[in-house]
Design a protein around this motif. Sequence first.
Motif, PDB file in Angstrom:
ATOM      1  N   ALA A   1       0.835  -1.207   0.000  1.00 32.15           N
ATOM      2  CA  ALA A   1       0.000   0.000   0.000  1.00 32.15           C
ATOM      3  C   ALA A   1       0.865   1.251   0.000  1.00 32.15           C
ATOM      4  O   ALA A   1       0.608   2.205  -0.724  1.00 32.15           O
ATOM      5  N   ALA A   2       1.919   1.232   0.825  1.00 35.22           N
ATOM      6  CA  ALA A   2       2.799   2.405   0.887  1.00 35.22           C
ATOM      7  C   ALA A   2       3.534   2.603  -0.416  1.00 35.22           C
ATOM      8  O   ALA A   2       3.777   3.724  -0.854  1.00 35.22           O
ATOM      9  N   MET A   3       3.884   1.506  -1.074  1.00 36.18           N
ATOM     10  CA  MET A   3       4.637   1.602  -2.320  1.00 36.18           C
ATOM     11  C   MET A   3       3.831   2.296  -3.395  1.00 36.18           C
ATOM     12  O   MET A   3       4.384   2.894  -4.298  1.00 36.18           O
TER      13      MET A   3
ATOM     14  N   GLY B   1       0.166   1.576  -9.671  1.00 40.31           N
ATOM     15  CA  GLY B   1       0.379   0.176  -9.359  1.00 40.31           C
ATOM     16  C   GLY B   1       1.834  -0.224  -9.229  1.00 40.31           C
ATOM     17  O   GLY B   1       2.133  -1.373  -8.892  1.00 40.31           O
ATOM     18  N   CYS B   2       2.758   0.725  -9.487  1.00 42.35           N
ATOM     19  CA  CYS B   2       4.191   0.405  -9.404  1.00 42.35           C
ATOM     20  C   CYS B   2       4.736   0.725  -8.015  1.00 42.35           C
ATOM     21  O   CYS B   2       4.049   1.239  -7.150  1.00 42.35           O
TER      22      CYS B   2
ATOM     23  N   SER C   1      -0.423  -3.536 -13.818  1.00 41.17           N
ATOM     24  CA  SER C   1      -1.108  -4.766 -13.403  1.00 41.17           C
ATOM     25  C   SER C   1      -1.033  -5.837 -14.486  1.00 41.17           C
ATOM     26  O   SER C   1      -1.017  -7.030 -14.195  1.00 41.17           O
ATOM     27  N   ALA C   2      -0.983  -5.431 -15.758  1.00 42.11           N
ATOM     28  CA  ALA C   2      -0.900  -6.399 -16.850  1.00 42.11           C
ATOM     29  C   ALA C   2       0.484  -7.016 -16.984  1.00 42.11           C
ATOM     30  O   ALA C   2       0.643  -8.109 -17.533  1.00 42.11           O
ATOM     31  N   LEU C   3       1.506  -6.313 -16.442  1.00 40.68           N
ATOM     32  CA  LEU C   3       2.888  -6.760 -16.619  1.00 40.68           C
ATOM     33  C   LEU C   3       3.570  -7.205 -15.342  1.00 40.68           C
ATOM     34  O   LEU C   3       4.626  -7.842 -15.385  1.00 40.68           O
ATOM     35  N   GLU C   4       2.988  -6.883 -14.174  1.00 38.78           N
ATOM     36  CA  GLU C   4       3.706  -6.981 -12.907  1.00 38.78           C
ATOM     37  C   GLU C   4       4.178  -8.384 -12.547  1.00 38.78           C
ATOM     38  O   GLU C   4       5.182  -8.535 -11.832  1.00 38.78           O
ATOM     39  N   GLU C   5       3.495  -9.426 -13.005  1.00 34.64           N
ATOM     40  CA  GLU C   5       3.913 -10.777 -12.634  1.00 34.64           C
ATOM     41  C   GLU C   5       5.225 -11.172 -13.290  1.00 34.64           C
ATOM     42  O   GLU C   5       5.937 -12.035 -12.784  1.00 34.64           O
ATOM     43  N   GLU C   6       5.560 -10.545 -14.398  1.00 37.79           N
ATOM     44  CA  GLU C   6       6.757 -10.940 -15.134  1.00 37.79           C
ATOM     45  C   GLU C   6       7.777  -9.821 -15.319  1.00 37.79           C
ATOM     46  O   GLU C   6       8.908 -10.082 -15.728  1.00 37.79           O
ATOM     47  N   VAL C   7       7.392  -8.589 -15.027  1.00 33.17           N
ATOM     48  CA  VAL C   7       8.288  -7.455 -15.247  1.00 33.17           C
ATOM     49  C   VAL C   7       8.288  -6.539 -14.024  1.00 33.17           C
ATOM     50  O   VAL C   7       7.221  -6.136 -13.554  1.00 33.17           O
TER      51      VAL C   7
END
Length: 297
Positions: free
Chosen positions: A7-9, A263-264, A210-216
């Motif tokens: 959340a803080a991030m 989301g980053c 959110s579309a990329l976060e699992e791999e990037v």
Amino acid sequence: FLLCDAAAMRSTRLRVGGPGPLPRTQVILRARAQGKPSRSRSNVLIAPGFFNSSEQYLDMREALLSRGHPQVEIIQLKSWEWLLPTILGTSFKFYVDKMDKLAKKMVQKNKTQSSSSSSREEEEDLKLSLVAHSAGGWLARIWLGETVYDGVRYNGKAFADRLLTLGTPHLSLEDYPFGRVAEKRKGEGPMTDESKGSSLQFSNEFCSASALEEEVDIICCCGNLLNGRDGGLVAKSSYRSTCGKEEVDGDGICPLESAQLPGCKPLVVLDKVAHSPGQNKWYGDEEVVALWDELLV
């Protein structure tokens, strides 16, 4: 080093190279991305910014090589190549195609030089880090994503697992003083009218964090050079066309609030760093590269 919670991030900025963190949550920057194992210096692909040429990034390349990155290459561009999408409304496919070709060439070279192994961990270590300046940041997200863009499905995340953006206006009104010609692209699926006419809006609809976060891992950085009220016509006009306000902080072109992709991890703020090549203390200067390069380790 410490990490903040998720959340803080999403709501915190980190200050690098200045007297301390920006007010809100106190967080200390960690050089290694959350959830990723420590690894040696990666190979780096540099993605130039809007209306810039590859020659303007030679010092950045040399600085990264001197810091131990085995391969560092720049997308080869001439400034005039940006004119067609700007004036005629063609897509930025010319740019993304060049990124795709260079990335695959770099990964193949790395595979050839590496000892043969089928382990997943070693395959991951062959992946690139992308360092993308200005518009290069959202164009890199189009390349990383799986959604067809102007007839091509790139899926660049098969070749790169980290994106570090420098002064990228991920969130922009695109309310330019000279106007903006709607793009003409082909071979794409259903989308909003905004995304049909703008590659930036396309990147935000289909190639979000959110579309990329699992791999990037996506890390956003921006210089805090000046507030628009203290800047000249260029800073005021650029801030206003990007976020609708003049009296905000930024790197002289990109406002801080536009440089954070939702989301980053927290926006990394680089004190007194300017947006454009040739300016005193810009993102490609050796002393500034030394600050953000730690995020690639």
